[in-house]
Design a protein around this motif. Structure first.
Motif, short mmCIF file in Angstrom:
data_model
loop_
_atom_site.label_atom_id
_atom_site.label_comp_id
_atom_site.label_asym_id
_atom_site.label_seq_id
_atom_site.Cartn_x
_atom_site.Cartn_y
_atom_site.Cartn_z
N GLU A 1 0.83 -1.20 0.00
CA GLU A 1 0.00 0.00 0.00
C GLU A 1 0.87 1.26 0.00
O GLU A 1 0.58 2.24 -0.69
CB GLU A 1 -0.93 0.02 1.21
N LYS A 2 1.94 1.23 0.79
CA LYS A 2 2.84 2.38 0.84
C LYS A 2 3.62 2.52 -0.46
O LYS A 2 3.89 3.64 -0.92
CB LYS A 2 3.80 2.25 2.03
N GLN A 3 3.98 1.41 -1.07
CA GLN A 3 4.68 1.46 -2.35
C GLN A 3 3.76 2.11 -3.40
O GLN A 3 4.20 2.92 -4.20
CB GLN A 3 5.08 0.07 -2.79
N TRP A 4 2.47 1.70 -3.39
CA TRP A 4 1.50 2.26 -4.32
C TRP A 4 1.39 3.77 -4.13
O TRP A 4 1.39 4.54 -5.09
CB TRP A 4 0.16 1.57 -4.07
N LEU A 5 1.31 4.22 -2.89
CA LEU A 5 1.22 5.65 -2.60
C LEU A 5 2.45 6.38 -3.14
O LEU A 5 2.34 7.43 -3.77
CB LEU A 5 1.08 5.87 -1.10
N ALA A 6 3.62 5.81 -2.89
CA ALA A 6 4.87 6.44 -3.33
C ALA A 6 4.92 6.57 -4.84
O ALA A 6 5.33 7.60 -5.38
CB ALA A 6 6.06 5.64 -2.82
N ILE A 7 4.52 5.53 -5.55
CA ILE A 7 4.54 5.56 -7.01
C ILE A 7 3.65 6.69 -7.53
O ILE A 7 4.03 7.43 -8.44
CB ILE A 7 4.09 4.20 -7.59
N TYR B 1 12.28 5.13 -10.06
CA TYR B 1 11.40 4.26 -10.84
C TYR B 1 12.19 3.15 -11.55
O TYR B 1 11.78 1.99 -11.57
CB TYR B 1 10.64 5.08 -11.88
N LEU B 2 13.31 3.53 -12.15
CA LEU B 2 14.10 2.54 -12.90
C LEU B 2 14.64 1.47 -11.98
O LEU B 2 14.69 0.28 -12.34
CB LEU B 2 15.24 3.25 -13.64
N THR B 3 15.07 1.86 -10.79
CA THR B 3 15.55 0.88 -9.81
C THR B 3 14.44 -0.07 -9.40
O THR B 3 14.65 -1.28 -9.27
CB THR B 3 16.12 1.60 -8.57
N TYR B 4 13.25 0.48 -9.22
CA TYR B 4 12.10 -0.34 -8.82
C TYR B 4 11.76 -1.37 -9.89
O TYR B 4 11.51 -2.54 -9.59
CB TYR B 4 10.90 0.58 -8.57
N SER C 1 3.78 -2.51 -13.13
CA SER C 1 2.95 -2.08 -14.25
C SER C 1 2.51 -0.64 -14.07
O SER C 1 2.42 0.13 -15.03
CB SER C 1 1.72 -2.99 -14.38
N LEU C 2 2.23 -0.26 -12.83
CA LEU C 2 1.86 1.13 -12.55
C LEU C 2 3.02 2.07 -12.87
O LEU C 2 2.82 3.15 -13.43
CB LEU C 2 1.46 1.29 -11.08
N VAL C 3 4.23 1.65 -12.51
CA VAL C 3 5.41 2.47 -12.80
C VAL C 3 5.55 2.64 -14.31
O VAL C 3 5.81 3.74 -14.81
CB VAL C 3 6.69 1.84 -12.21
N LEU C 4 5.40 1.55 -15.05
CA LEU C 4 5.48 1.63 -16.51
C LEU C 4 4.40 2.55 -17.07
O LEU C 4 4.65 3.30 -18.02
CB LEU C 4 5.34 0.23 -17.13
N GLN C 5 3.23 2.51 -16.46
CA GLN C 5 2.14 3.39 -16.91
C GLN C 5 2.51 4.86 -16.70
O GLN C 5 2.29 5.71 -17.57
CB GLN C 5 0.87 3.05 -16.15
N VAL C 6 3.12 5.15 -15.54
CA VAL C 6 3.56 6.52 -15.26
C VAL C 6 4.60 6.97 -16.28
O VAL C 6 4.53 8.08 -16.83
CB VAL C 6 4.14 6.62 -13.83
N ASP D 1 11.39 8.26 -23.39
CA ASP D 1 11.88 7.66 -24.63
C ASP D 1 13.27 7.09 -24.42
O ASP D 1 14.26 7.61 -24.93
CB ASP D 1 11.87 8.71 -25.74
N GLN D 2 13.34 6.01 -23.66
CA GLN D 2 14.61 5.31 -23.46
C GLN D 2 14.32 3.88 -23.02
O GLN D 2 13.24 3.57 -22.55
CB GLN D 2 15.48 6.01 -22.40
N GLU D 3 15.27 3.02 -23.21
CA GLU D 3 15.09 1.62 -22.87
C GLU D 3 15.23 1.41 -21.36
O GLU D 3 16.14 1.95 -20.74
CB GLU D 3 16.14 0.77 -23.61
N VAL D 4 14.30 0.65 -20.78
CA VAL D 4 14.36 0.34 -19.35
C VAL D 4 14.30 -1.17 -19.18
O VAL D 4 13.75 -1.89 -20.03
CB VAL D 4 13.21 1.01 -18.58
N VAL D 5 14.85 -1.64 -18.07
CA VAL D 5 14.87 -3.08 -17.78
C VAL D 5 13.78 -3.40 -16.76
O VAL D 5 13.68 -2.74 -15.72
CB VAL D 5 16.24 -3.51 -17.22
N VAL D 6 12.97 -4.40 -17.08
CA VAL D 6 11.87 -4.81 -16.20
C VAL D 6 12.03 -6.27 -15.84
O VAL D 6 12.17 -7.13 -16.72
CB VAL D 6 10.50 -4.60 -16.87
#
Length: 342
Positions: free
Chosen positions: A168-174, A189-192, A204-209, A216-221
């Motif tokens: 819940e706290k992670q969701w709030l922080a995002i 965000y990238l670290t997460y 998925s929420l982070v990716l949505q943000v 416009d850059q490559e990120v690792v998930v």
């Protein structure tokens, strides 16, 4: 006297409103928020009821972090019928989520879904926000909801929340970090996304943000023991993909007319699953398999009687195929925090 009247009379060049809209939107895209705000303010001075002027003003206020003012402006626009109601509604709901007003989100989304007048793609995308907000109303975040994202100590507190054991706290922080300067929020965000021990739905929420910010850059998930590299700016809305809509169409053909309530549950389960696995895709890429799997899971959760033989006939696929897919869906539904039908 005539001279004074002439001095007070302002003559605008042709299409000045259209040009101000273009300048304002271009400034928003270039992250020149102050300029955007100025353009839209000037536009509303010329045409106080201009829909794009009001909408652009809301967007610029959001980018400036003035969420309360943006929220009030959205309410006014919807009450006065300025602009496209559902476009404004979507932005308004997003703002309410960022403000932590989850009960209001639940109330408003439930009300518009009951009207059955929403365009299908908008209704589908709202299911996820409804689900998350329902979860958040059961958790007391009042003491945390007033963080000022502009204060350094509050940003540090939100970053600490991402390391919390409480999803819940992670969701709030995002949500809150989405209003912070990208130089501070982007590395977090990238670290997460790259972490192996974080909730896949929250990723998925982070990716949505990041998609909304047009990163416009490559990120690792990392998700479900797998790794993928994606560019958020090029990610397609999962609710509008041909494959996901094909599954919806098959479910509609079989379920919707005879059992609308079950069909709605099917759609919530399907969008929930897609949201959870993004940016990965559902495999196998057979829409009949996934329609049968979703139908099976929804029926079991809703206490409906449907046999594997029924599903085989409805969707013309073997039980051995859709049972595997159904198990994958149930694995997502059994995630400890995100249970949409409790």
């Amino acid at each position: 006297m005539d001279k004074e009247k002439d001095e007070r009379k302002i003559v605008y060049f042709p299409n000045v409103a259209g040009k101000l809209v273009e300048k304002g939107m271009a400034a928003l895209k270039a992250k020149e928020i102050t300029k955007a705000h100025e353009h839209f303010s000037q536009l509303l001075e010329i045409e106080p009821e201009h829909p794009q002027g009001h909408f652009g003003m809301v967007l610029s206020l959001v980018e400036m972090g003035n969420l309360s003012e943006a929220s009030e402006r959205c309410e006014t626009m919807m009450q006065q019928g300025i602009g496209d109601y559902y476009d404004i509604f979507q932005v308004y709901i997003s703002i309410l989520v960022q403000l932590g007003k989850y009960q209001k989100v639940v109330t408003m989304i439930e009300a518009v879904l009951q009207e059955n007048q929403l365009p299908s793609n908008i209704a589908e995308s709202l299911y996820q926000l409804l689900h998350f907000s329902r979860q958040m109303t059961s958790y007391d975040l009042d003491s945390e909801a007033d963080y000022d994202a502009g204060h350094e100590e509050d940003v540090d507190k939100l970053i600490d929340y991402l390391e919390s054991d409480k999803t819940e706290k992670q969701w709030l922080a995002i949500q809150k970090l989405s209003t912070v300067d990208e130089q501070k929020s982007l590395p977090v965000y990238l670290t997460y996304l790259n972490a192996t021990n974080k909730d896949p739905l929250l990723k998925s929420l982070v990716l949505q943000v990041l998609r909304e910010k047009e990163l416009d850059q490559e990120v690792v998930v990392h998700k479900f023991g797998r790794e993928i590299k994606v560019n958020p700016a090029t990610l397609q809305d999962i609710f509008l993909q041909d494959f996901s809509l094909s599954v919806k169409s098959k479910l509609s053909d079989v379920v919707e007319q005879g059992n609308p309530a079950l069909f709605e549950m099917c759609m919530q389960i399907w969008w929930h699953y897609l949201f959870a696995i993004t940016p990965f895709e559902a495999e196998p890429s057979n829409s009949s398999v996934w329609a049968a799997a979703v139908h099976k899971v929804a029926s079991e959760m809703n206490g409906e009687d449907v046999t594997n033989e029924d599903l085989r006939m409805f969707y013309e696929v073997k039980p051995s195929e859709f049972e595997v897919a159904a198990n994958r869906i149930m694995n997502i539904e059994n995630q400890p925090f995100y249970r949409p039908f409790e």
